[in-house]
Write a protein that holds these residues in place. Structure first.
Motif, PDB file in Angstrom:
ATOM      1  N   VAL A  35       0.791  -1.210  -0.231  1.00 43.10           N
ATOM      2  CA  VAL A  35       0.152  -0.084   0.067  1.00 43.10           C
ATOM      3  C   VAL A  35       0.763   1.198   0.215  1.00 43.10           C
ATOM      4  CG1 VAL A  35      -1.637   1.187   1.240  1.00 43.10           C
ATOM      5  CG2 VAL A  35      -1.850  -1.276   1.358  1.00 43.10           C
ATOM      6  N   GLY A  36       1.241   1.944  -1.096  1.00 46.40           N
ATOM      7  CA  GLY A  36       1.749   3.103  -1.309  1.00 46.40           C
ATOM      8  C   GLY A  36       1.700   3.579  -2.619  1.00 46.40           C
ATOM      9  N   LYS A  37       2.863   4.552  -2.818  1.00 49.64           N
ATOM     10  CA  LYS A  37       2.733   5.087  -4.227  1.00 49.64           C
ATOM     11  C   LYS A  37       3.574   4.370  -5.235  1.00 49.64           C
ATOM     12  CE  LYS A  37       2.469  10.033  -2.466  1.00 49.64           C
ATOM     13  NZ  LYS A  37       3.285  11.184  -2.683  1.00 49.64           N
ATOM     14  N   ALA A  38       2.644   4.412  -6.610  1.00 51.19           N
ATOM     15  CA  ALA A  38       3.540   3.715  -7.789  1.00 51.19           C
ATOM     16  C   ALA A  38       4.926   4.382  -7.927  1.00 51.19           C
ATOM     17  CB  ALA A  38       2.421   3.582  -8.887  1.00 51.19           C
ATOM     18  N   PRO A  39       5.740   3.633  -8.251  1.00 55.85           N
ATOM     19  CA  PRO A  39       7.121   4.297  -8.495  1.00 55.85           C
ATOM     20  C   PRO A  39       7.143   5.094  -9.722  1.00 55.85           C
ATOM     21  CG  PRO A  39       7.284   2.175  -8.102  1.00 55.85           C
ATOM     22  CD  PRO A  39       6.214   2.208  -8.019  1.00 55.85           C
ATOM     23  N   THR A  45       4.394   6.480 -11.816  1.00 64.45           N
ATOM     24  CA  THR A  45       3.195   7.794 -11.676  1.00 64.45           C
ATOM     25  C   THR A  45       2.949   8.280 -10.394  1.00 64.45           C
ATOM     26  OG1 THR A  45       1.226   5.778 -10.857  1.00 64.45           O
ATOM     27  CG2 THR A  45       1.771   6.218 -13.327  1.00 64.45           C
ATOM     28  N   LYS A  46       3.464   7.848  -9.234  1.00 65.03           N
ATOM     29  CA  LYS A  46       3.289   8.356  -7.955  1.00 65.03           C
ATOM     30  C   LYS A  46       1.932   8.431  -7.538  1.00 65.03           C
ATOM     31  CE  LYS A  46       7.649   9.244  -7.899  1.00 65.03           C
ATOM     32  NZ  LYS A  46       8.627   8.399  -7.024  1.00 65.03           N
ATOM     33  N   GLU A  47       1.043   7.692  -7.998  1.00 58.71           N
ATOM     34  CA  GLU A  47      -0.130   7.366  -7.568  1.00 58.71           C
ATOM     35  C   GLU A  47      -0.250   6.257  -6.459  1.00 58.71           C
ATOM     36  OE1 GLU A  47      -4.582   6.113  -9.693  1.00 58.71           O
ATOM     37  OE2 GLU A  47      -2.628   5.408 -10.512  1.00 58.71           O
ATOM     38  N   ARG A  48      -1.022   6.583  -5.511  1.00 59.42           N
ATOM     39  CA  ARG A  48      -1.505   5.789  -4.463  1.00 59.42           C
ATOM     40  C   ARG A  48      -2.003   4.666  -4.775  1.00 59.42           C
ATOM     41  NH1 ARG A  48      -3.377  10.163   0.035  1.00 59.42           N
ATOM     42  NH2 ARG A  48      -4.266  11.041  -1.957  1.00 59.42           N
ATOM     43  N   VAL A  49      -1.592   3.389  -4.451  1.00 59.98           N
ATOM     44  CA  VAL A  49      -2.214   2.123  -5.032  1.00 59.98           C
ATOM     45  C   VAL A  49      -2.031   1.060  -3.768  1.00 59.98           C
ATOM     46  CG1 VAL A  49      -1.305   2.449  -7.417  1.00 59.98           C
ATOM     47  CG2 VAL A  49      -0.047   1.237  -5.869  1.00 59.98           C
ATOM     48  N   LEU A  99       1.938 -13.101 -10.423  1.00 62.73           N
ATOM     49  CA  LEU A  99       0.797 -12.449 -10.610  1.00 62.73           C
ATOM     50  C   LEU A  99       0.340 -11.163  -9.838  1.00 62.73           C
ATOM     51  CD1 LEU A  99      -1.561 -12.614 -12.700  1.00 62.73           C
ATOM     52  CD2 LEU A  99      -2.748 -13.984 -10.948  1.00 62.73           C
ATOM     53  N   ARG A 100       0.310 -10.172 -10.275  1.00 63.53           N
ATOM     54  CA  ARG A 100       0.269  -8.967  -9.300  1.00 63.53           C
ATOM     55  C   ARG A 100      -1.305  -8.128  -9.691  1.00 63.53           C
ATOM     56  NH1 ARG A 100       1.927  -3.087  -9.241  1.00 63.53           N
ATOM     57  NH2 ARG A 100       2.877  -2.734  -7.328  1.00 63.53           N
ATOM     58  N   TYR A 101      -1.921  -8.104  -8.808  1.00 60.18           N
ATOM     59  CA  TYR A 101      -3.336  -7.434  -8.839  1.00 60.18           C
ATOM     60  C   TYR A 101      -3.094  -5.957  -8.150  1.00 60.18           C
ATOM     61  CZ  TYR A 101      -6.597 -10.861 -10.153  1.00 60.18           C
ATOM     62  OH  TYR A 101      -7.199 -11.654 -10.812  1.00 60.18           O
ATOM     63  N   SER A 102      -3.514  -4.928  -8.772  1.00 60.23           N
ATOM     64  CA  SER A 102      -3.325  -3.652  -8.113  1.00 60.23           C
ATOM     65  C   SER A 102      -4.449  -2.711  -8.578  1.00 60.23           C
ATOM     66  CB  SER A 102      -2.061  -3.053  -8.485  1.00 60.23           C
ATOM     67  OG  SER A 102      -2.169  -2.722 -10.081  1.00 60.23           O
ATOM     68  N   ILE A 103      -4.809  -1.720  -7.628  1.00 64.79           N
ATOM     69  CA  ILE A 103      -5.923  -0.912  -7.614  1.00 64.79           C
ATOM     70  C   ILE A 103      -5.705   0.600  -7.150  1.00 64.79           C
ATOM     71  CG2 ILE A 103      -7.774  -2.671  -7.701  1.00 64.79           C
ATOM     72  CD1 ILE A 103      -8.310  -1.715  -4.614  1.00 64.79           C
ATOM     73  N   SER A 104      -6.067   1.631  -7.848  1.00 66.35           N
ATOM     74  CA  SER A 104      -5.683   2.954  -7.272  1.00 66.35           C
ATOM     75  C   SER A 104      -6.187   3.178  -6.050  1.00 66.35           C
ATOM     76  CB  SER A 104      -6.384   3.995  -8.378  1.00 66.35           C
ATOM     77  OG  SER A 104      -6.110   5.098  -7.793  1.00 66.35           O
ATOM     78  N   ALA A 105      -5.719   3.648  -4.922  1.00 68.11           N
ATOM     79  CA  ALA A 105      -6.394   3.900  -3.633  1.00 68.11           C
ATOM     80  C   ALA A 105      -6.840   5.422  -3.635  1.00 68.11           C
ATOM     81  CB  ALA A 105      -5.190   3.821  -2.791  1.00 68.11           C
ATOM     82  N   GLU A 106      -6.516   6.160  -4.819  1.00 70.11           N
ATOM     83  CA  GLU A 106      -7.166   7.492  -4.749  1.00 70.11           C
ATOM     84  C   GLU A 106      -8.678   7.744  -4.413  1.00 70.11           C
ATOM     85  OE1 GLU A 106      -5.252   9.845  -4.614  1.00 70.11           O
ATOM     86  OE2 GLU A 106      -2.978   9.075  -5.256  1.00 70.11           O
ATOM     87  N   PRO A 107      -9.648   6.822  -5.193  1.00 70.53           N
ATOM     88  CA  PRO A 107     -10.986   6.871  -4.820  1.00 70.53           C
ATOM     89  C   PRO A 107     -10.994   6.788  -3.327  1.00 70.53           C
ATOM     90  CG  PRO A 107     -10.671   5.899  -6.951  1.00 70.53           C
ATOM     91  CD  PRO A 107      -9.266   5.970  -6.140  1.00 70.53           C
TER      92      PRO A 107
END
Length: 467
Positions: free
Chosen positions: A121-125, A127-131, A148-156
């Motif tokens: 849980v942190g920022k994508a290297p 895009t600096k988006e929190r994920v 196998l990596r699952y990721s979603i944006s935490a911004e919402p």
């Protein structure tokens, strides 16, 4: 901060503000935990389920074949970003069908290869988006071949949490404002009666003893107001008593002094040649001087009572001796005033432990009052009653009696009631105090127009000293 109202408002307000801030912090933590916990748990469940599915049904495929298999079987409703990574973190394929040269080095990747699952849980290297990202290992013939990596944006999620936190902050602000208003009301309810007491005390300090404080609430401040009003009433009574005393004593002093001065000037102007007039003048001066001495002695006794300096010199004696002394002392006065005076002294001894001078002072004062208020042709009687432990002496007269309105206050200091007779108003008060010092009881019964009976009860001593 000098006033009680300001301190109450500030202290109450600060306490409530701290409570609201603490609750806001707990609320934010609870909402944050709920939203992110739910999102993470859902993402982990989907990731683990799909990874197990791939490892089970595509276990014999190489990493590239697994990637195509994954891309073909991803649900169209899946909103998470799915990536297939090589062991070195290179992205081989994502759920959008792209193969990029991006290398993902977040901790979840290495943790998945080491422990079987990784969470980040942190920022994508890039895009600096929190994920939120969950990684699970892909296997081939039992060995790890990729991730196998699952990721979603935490911004919402952050936006939702912050929005709810802002709502909570607004509610908290309303609560704080309401709390300050409530503290102002409480402070006014507390300070208002105190200010009323202060105003009443200021009025009293200026000499207005009729002022009273209003009891607004039935609490400690209300009790204080009642106590203050009682104090004001007592001070008013004492002030009235003091004024009456000053007026009475001034009159009592002026009368004998006027007589003394008048006869002194008469004797001086007459040259002392008329023996009969001289003797009459000297007799008046002597009597008026005795009146002054008696008044001064009463004032001195009162002063001693007030300061607690009065001491008794107790002796064991026969009370009959004191009664005989006062009988002899008042016999002449009874004859002069044409009053029947009867002292019934019992034959049996009356052993008591008393101060003889003070005890004689008591009976002299009582008999003086009796003769003062008994007209010619009346009677004054002294009698005794005894039991195993006490002796009671009764002084009865057939005088004017005491009015019912004066009876409750007749033994108060300086109180003279409706009587026009001379006196300081201290005699009965001093008698009562002296009798109480002897551990006795003092009681007055009177009927206006019929007469008065005063009883003095004293404890009997065990025996008289042997002669």
């Amino acid at each position: 901060m000098k006033g009680i109202r300001a301190r109450l408002i500030i202290h109450f307000g600060l306490i409530l503000l701290l409570i609201v801030l603490l609750l806001e912090g707990l609320f934010y933590w609870a909402v944050h935990t709920y939203y992110f916990g739910t999102a993470t748990e859902t993402l982990v469940t989907r990731s683990v389920t799909f990874t197990n599915f791939v490892n089970k049904y595509a276990g014999g495929y190489g990493l590239k074949d697994k990637s195509r298999y994954i891309l073909e079987n991803v649900s169209k409703e899946e909103n998470a970003k799915i990536e297939v990574l090589a062991l070195d973190g290179r992205v081989l394929l994502n759920s959008y069908g792209f193969q990029t040269a991006e290398v993902i080095g977040t901790p979840d990747v290495s943790s998945a290869l080491q422990t079987g699952m990784g969470l980040y849980v942190g920022k994508a290297p890039q895009t600096k988006e929190r994920v939120i990202a969950v990684s699970n290992p892909l296997t081939y013939l039992g060995d790890h071949v990729g991730v196998l990596r699952y990721s979603i944006s935490a911004e919402p999620l952050y936006a939702a949490v912050n929005r709810i936190a802002m709502y909570g902050a607004g509610v908290g602000l309303i609560v704080v404002v309401f709390a300050f208003a409530l503290s102002l009301i409480i402070a006014n309810r507390i300070v208002g009666p105190i200010q009323d007491l202060t105003r009443a005390a200021t009025q009293m300090a200026t000499g207005n003893f009729s002022t009273r404080a209003k009891k607004q609430f039935d609490d400690e401040v209300g009790t204080l107001a009642e106590t203050f009003n009682y104090m004001a009433e007592e001070i008013g009574k004492n002030e009235e008593m003091k004024n009456d005393f000053i007026s009475s004593v001034s009159h009592e002093l002026r009368t004998p002094l006027t007589s003394i001065k008048g006869w002194g000037e008469t004797l001086i102007s007459g040259g002392l040649e008329d023996k009969e007039e001289t003797m009459l003048g000297l007799e008046v001066i002597s009597k008026e001087t005795d009146r002054l001495i008696g008044l001064v002695e009463e004032l001195l006794d009162f002063s001693k009572f007030q300061s607690g300096e009065l001491r008794l010199h107790v002796e064991r004696l026969d009370l009959r001796d004191i009664l005989e002394d006062v009988r002899i002392q008042f016999t002449v006065r009874a004859q002069e005033k044409n009053v029947d005076f009867d002292v019934q002294i019992p034959s049996a001894p009356l052993p008591v432990s008393v101060d003889p001078n003070r005890m004689k002072q008591i009976f002299v004062n009582l008999l003086d009052n009796a003769f003062k208020f008994t007209p010619g042709g009346g009677s004054v009687q002294v009698s005794c009653q005894t039991d195993q432990s006490h002796v009671r002496v009764f002084v009865r007269d057939t005088g004017d009696g005491i009015s019912p309105s004066d009876m409750p206050r007749i033994t108060e200091r300086f109180y003279k009631g409706q009587s026009k007779q001379p006196g300081s108003g201290l005699g009965l008060s001093i008698c009562r105090e002296l009798i109480h010092l002897h551990k006795g009881q003092f009681h007055i019964d009177s009927t206006q127009g019929t007469g008065t009976t005063v009883s003095v009860e004293l404890p009997l001593a065990q025996s008289l000293p042997s002669s």
